[in-house]
Design an enzyme around this catalytic site. Sequence first.
Site, mmCIF file in Angstrom:
data_model
loop_
_atom_site.group_PDB
_atom_site.id
_atom_site.type_symbol
_atom_site.label_atom_id
_atom_site.label_comp_id
_atom_site.label_asym_id
_atom_site.label_seq_id
_atom_site.Cartn_x
_atom_site.Cartn_y
_atom_site.Cartn_z
ATOM 1 N N SER A 1 0.859 -1.181 0.000
ATOM 2 C CA SER A 1 0.000 0.000 0.000
ATOM 3 C C SER A 1 0.893 1.227 0.000
ATOM 4 C CB SER A 1 -0.910 0.012 1.236
ATOM 5 O OG SER A 1 -0.143 0.244 2.411
ATOM 6 N N PHE B 1 2.873 -1.101 5.127
ATOM 7 C CA PHE B 1 2.312 0.212 5.443
ATOM 8 C C PHE B 1 3.428 1.237 5.465
ATOM 9 C CE2 PHE B 1 0.805 3.493 8.495
ATOM 10 C CZ PHE B 1 -0.273 3.958 7.741
ATOM 11 N N ILE C 1 6.938 -2.249 7.608
ATOM 12 C CA ILE C 1 6.894 -0.801 7.587
ATOM 13 C C ILE C 1 7.713 -0.344 6.387
ATOM 14 C CG2 ILE C 1 7.472 1.330 8.783
ATOM 15 C CD1 ILE C 1 5.179 -0.275 10.063
ATOM 16 N N LYS C 2 7.093 0.469 5.534
ATOM 17 C CA LYS C 2 7.769 0.957 4.337
ATOM 18 C C LYS C 2 8.550 2.229 4.668
ATOM 19 C CE LYS C 2 5.742 0.685 0.266
ATOM 20 N NZ LYS C 2 4.722 0.845 -0.815
ATOM 21 N N ILE C 3 9.845 2.175 4.411
ATOM 22 C CA ILE C 3 10.719 3.320 4.623
ATOM 23 C C ILE C 3 11.355 3.672 3.287
ATOM 24 C CG2 ILE C 3 12.722 4.214 5.872
ATOM 25 C CD1 ILE C 3 12.197 2.174 8.059
#
Length: 375
Positions: free
Chosen positions: A44, A108, A139-141
């Site tokens: 997403s 996310f 977790i998208k970084i």
Amino acid sequence: MARPLEQLTEQGVAVWVDSIARDWLHKGELRRLRDEYQVVGVTSNPTIFQKAMGEGSFYDEDITRLAREGLDARRIFELLALDDIRAAADDMEPVYRASNGLDGRISFELPPDIADDTDASIREARRLFDELARPNVFIKIPATAAGVPAIRASLAAGINVNVTLIFSIERYRQVIDAYMSGLEDLAASGGDLTEIASVASFFVSRVDTNVDKKLQAIVDKGGPEAEPAAARLGTAAIDNAKLAWAEFQERFSGDRWRVLEEAGARPQRPLWASTSTKNPNYRDVLYCEELIARGSVNTMPIETLDAFQDHGEVRGQTILEGMDRARRLWSDLAELGVHEAEVMDELEREGVRRFAESYQGAVETIEAKRSEVVR
């Protein structure tokens, strides 16, 4: 006979969907994609959530409830999105268990307005990972200069990370180093490497969008450079991704990686993102057919999933084809005045800006509805 997405899976590609929306989660659409389309993961981003929250009234009841609790629009957006991520993670939990944690993962993204703030990225990655409270989330970084040290610190803290917005090979090298360093830090503190998973999201079609525009200007101008420029149209994205795959193969077969692997670490899989074809002159499943690589992930919008299932062609490990041309990519383009550093800087800045605009758009949509409730 196996259908195209099943054939793609048999070639060792993890098929993920690049979409999420509360209405289709409630209707069981993700479970259908899981069971019928071989989908084993979800990505997403702010643009996807902006679209989901801006269309229809599916979120309105929750927005009203949260507004009456006195929450601001930014926090309401976050709570709505996190609920969707948890629901998707629950739908994918059987895949997570069956694959021993390799797949069944949901991503996310951090708020894009902190992409250039290392400390804030580290802090928010910890908070969001804990608040999601699901083992099968990423977790998208973003792989900005400030994001790379946040990636290392988050992995060292036991957080699963999807590294997003990778465009250049040089930045990809930094991402790999951050991954291995994070694992080494985690091991040094007594952490369990078998619990960590990560993917490196290499953006594909946007490279063609940028480079083709520059090449087309050369073609339109005419002259001796027009023909070599025309020959390079539609090749940059695929060749750049193939260079990334070669880098992955080399770095994850060296001595440094073997030490981590012996301690139970998994490779950080390359993930092909932005795989919908933007140019109508190109085949609509181009970036799925040409980047088939065992051990990779391909995340597709629903439209691309449907197209591939309908007419995608699987002809083996296509990632290995045309490597000679791929290795010439940036030297060929440099001779035409198209330089890698400039292209990659433009793409990274544009990527962060576009996600920031989508994030702000989603918040503004919620604010408009929140204000009505408050009034």
